[in-house]
Motif scaffolding. Structure first.
Motif, PDB file in Angstrom:
ATOM      1  N   GLY A  36       0.806  -1.220   0.000  1.00  0.00           N
ATOM      2  CA  GLY A  36       0.000   0.000   0.000  1.00  0.00           C
ATOM      3  C   GLY A  36       0.843   1.275   0.000  1.00  0.00           C
ATOM      4  N   PRO A  37       1.786   1.401   0.963  1.00  0.00           N
ATOM      5  CA  PRO A  37       2.629   2.603   0.990  1.00  0.00           C
ATOM      6  C   PRO A  37       3.454   2.791  -0.284  1.00  0.00           C
ATOM      7  CG  PRO A  37       2.713   1.504   3.112  1.00  0.00           C
ATOM      8  CD  PRO A  37       1.964   0.580   2.180  1.00  0.00           C
ATOM      9  N   GLU A  38       3.883   1.674  -0.907  1.00  0.00           N
ATOM     10  CA  GLU A  38       4.654   1.786  -2.166  1.00  0.00           C
ATOM     11  C   GLU A  38       3.761   2.316  -3.288  1.00  0.00           C
ATOM     12  OE1 GLU A  38       7.972  -1.763  -1.471  1.00  0.00           O
ATOM     13  OE2 GLU A  38       6.057  -2.249  -2.383  1.00  0.00           O
ATOM     14  N   LEU A  39       2.512   1.843  -3.302  1.00  0.00           N
ATOM     15  CA  LEU A  39       1.565   2.334  -4.308  1.00  0.00           C
ATOM     16  C   LEU A  39       1.308   3.825  -4.084  1.00  0.00           C
ATOM     17  CD1 LEU A  39      -0.506   1.988  -6.603  1.00  0.00           C
ATOM     18  CD2 LEU A  39      -2.198   1.347  -4.882  1.00  0.00           C
ATOM     19  N   GLN A  40       1.195   4.216  -2.816  1.00  0.00           N
ATOM     20  CA  GLN A  40       0.988   5.638  -2.493  1.00  0.00           C
ATOM     21  C   GLN A  40       2.126   6.479  -3.086  1.00  0.00           C
ATOM     22  OE1 GLN A  40       1.583   6.703   1.633  1.00  0.00           O
ATOM     23  NE2 GLN A  40       0.255   8.487   1.496  1.00  0.00           N
ATOM     24  N   SER A  41       3.372   6.031  -2.899  1.00  0.00           N
ATOM     25  CA  SER A  41       4.535   6.768  -3.429  1.00  0.00           C
ATOM     26  C   SER A  41       4.458   6.899  -4.945  1.00  0.00           C
ATOM     27  CB  SER A  41       5.843   6.058  -3.080  1.00  0.00           C
ATOM     28  OG  SER A  41       5.942   5.916  -1.694  1.00  0.00           O
ATOM     29  N   ARG A  42       4.082   5.804  -5.620  1.00  0.00           N
ATOM     30  CA  ARG A  42       3.983   5.825  -7.086  1.00  0.00           C
ATOM     31  C   ARG A  42       2.932   6.850  -7.537  1.00  0.00           C
ATOM     32  NH1 ARG A  42       5.123   0.779  -9.931  1.00  0.00           N
ATOM     33  NH2 ARG A  42       6.904  -0.151  -8.871  1.00  0.00           N
ATOM     34  N   LEU A  43       1.777   6.832  -6.848  1.00  0.00           N
ATOM     35  CA  LEU A  43       0.680   7.731  -7.245  1.00  0.00           C
ATOM     36  C   LEU A  43       1.057   9.186  -7.007  1.00  0.00           C
ATOM     37  CD1 LEU A  43      -2.341   5.661  -5.880  1.00  0.00           C
ATOM     38  CD2 LEU A  43      -1.831   6.117  -8.286  1.00  0.00           C
ATOM     39  N   VAL A  44       1.698   9.450  -5.865  1.00  0.00           N
ATOM     40  CA  VAL A  44       2.125  10.826  -5.562  1.00  0.00           C
ATOM     41  C   VAL A  44       3.109  11.293  -6.633  1.00  0.00           C
ATOM     42  CG1 VAL A  44       3.432  12.257  -3.934  1.00  0.00           C
ATOM     43  CG2 VAL A  44       1.680  10.684  -3.077  1.00  0.00           C
ATOM     44  N   ALA A  45       4.058  10.419  -6.988  1.00  0.00           N
ATOM     45  CA  ALA A  45       5.068  10.776  -7.995  1.00  0.00           C
ATOM     46  C   ALA A  45       4.433  11.048  -9.351  1.00  0.00           C
ATOM     47  CB  ALA A  45       6.093   9.650  -8.110  1.00  0.00           C
ATOM     48  N   SER A  46       3.306  10.379  -9.630  1.00  0.00           N
ATOM     49  CA  SER A  46       2.669  10.571 -10.948  1.00  0.00           C
ATOM     50  C   SER A  46       1.754  11.795 -10.963  1.00  0.00           C
ATOM     51  CB  SER A  46       1.859   9.324 -11.327  1.00  0.00           C
ATOM     52  OG  SER A  46       0.674   9.267 -10.534  1.00  0.00           O
ATOM     53  N   GLY A  47       1.644  12.483  -9.794  1.00  0.00           N
ATOM     54  CA  GLY A  47       0.845  13.711  -9.751  1.00  0.00           C
ATOM     55  C   GLY A  47      -0.638  13.479  -9.482  1.00  0.00           C
ATOM     56  N   SER A  48      -0.992  12.256  -9.081  1.00  0.00           N
ATOM     57  CA  SER A  48      -2.406  11.961  -8.801  1.00  0.00           C
ATOM     58  C   SER A  48      -2.895  12.757  -7.593  1.00  0.00           C
ATOM     59  CB  SER A  48      -2.565  10.464  -8.504  1.00  0.00           C
ATOM     60  OG  SER A  48      -3.846  10.200  -7.951  1.00  0.00           O
ATOM     61  N   THR A  49      -4.126  13.279  -7.684  1.00  0.00           N
ATOM     62  CA  THR A  49      -4.685  13.991  -6.515  1.00  0.00           C
ATOM     63  C   THR A  49      -5.766  13.148  -5.843  1.00  0.00           C
ATOM     64  OG1 THR A  49      -6.379  15.101  -7.841  1.00  0.00           O
ATOM     65  CG2 THR A  49      -4.302  16.286  -7.551  1.00  0.00           C
TER      66      THR A  49
END
Length: 207
Positions: A62-75
């Motif tokens: 979960g936390p790794e997915l969070q990092s990926r989404l944040v890096a991709s600019g997802s809000t």
């Protein structure tokens, strides 16, 4: 405030139960068995929505997915759900911008509360982003000289100093200043400074 809730959990019975609960509350639901499934689906954030994310899932956590989404600019706001809460993970994910951290089994009331808060916050982020786009569009209408005047005004220079800096007359600066206020659609210096700050213009030259 209905919206689309993305549920990421490797437990099929949990996914089914949560989907039923959320649909009863009026939400649209999309479910994923893994973090990779969600990434493959690449959910957009052009409509109200959030992600309910299990911390421990096979493959990408979960936390790794969070990092990926944040890096991709997802809000898309993320609400973590876990059967094994530990303080370090909670603190890390909240610091990284997670909306909430809930422990399973979670009551419908707590869950729906967290989703509603997440959607309200997402709306605030989206409207702020929309306003920045409007400011940028206004800024693009300025002539190069008006842009220089704008830049000097928001750095605290008075007309006389601006005229000296630009090698022109105070009268010309006043005319440019009037144009800047009109094109930026503001009525005061304070508003102009606030826009410049939000556009990051005041960080560029160390103050």
């Amino acid at each position: 405030m209905p919206g689309l809730v993305h549920v990421v959990d490797d437990d099929p019975s949990f996914r089914t139960a949560i989907e039923r609960r959320l649909k009863l509350a009026g939400y649209d639901v999309a479910t994923y068995a893994s973090a990779q499934d969600l990434l493959d689906a690449a959910p957009g954030d052009d409509q109200p929505g959030c992600i309910l994310l299990d911390v421990r899932i096979p493959g990408l956590s979960g936390p790794e997915l969070q990092s990926r989404l944040v890096a991709s600019g997802s809000t898309l706001p993320i609400i973590f759900l876990t059967g094994h809460a530990d303080t370090a993970t909670t603190v890390r994910t909240i610091k990284a911008g997670a909306e909430d951290f809930l422990t399973k089994p979670v009551s419908s009331e707590l869950l729906l509360d967290a989703i509603e808060r997440a959607l309200v916050r997402q709306e605030a982020v989206r409207s702020q982003r929309g306003r920045l786009e409007v400011f940028r569009a206004h800024l693009a209408r300025l002539t190069p000289r008006e842009w220089q005047v704008f830049d000097l005004i928001v750095r605290g220079k008075i007309n006389k100093q601006i005229a000296y800096d630009l090698g022109t007359t105070e009268r010309t600066v006043k005319a440019h200043r009037h144009q800047v206020m009109e094109k930026m659609e503001v009525h005061s210096l304070a508003e102009l400074v606030s826009i410049a700050e939000r556009l990051g213009m005041l960080d560029t030259k160390g103050g």
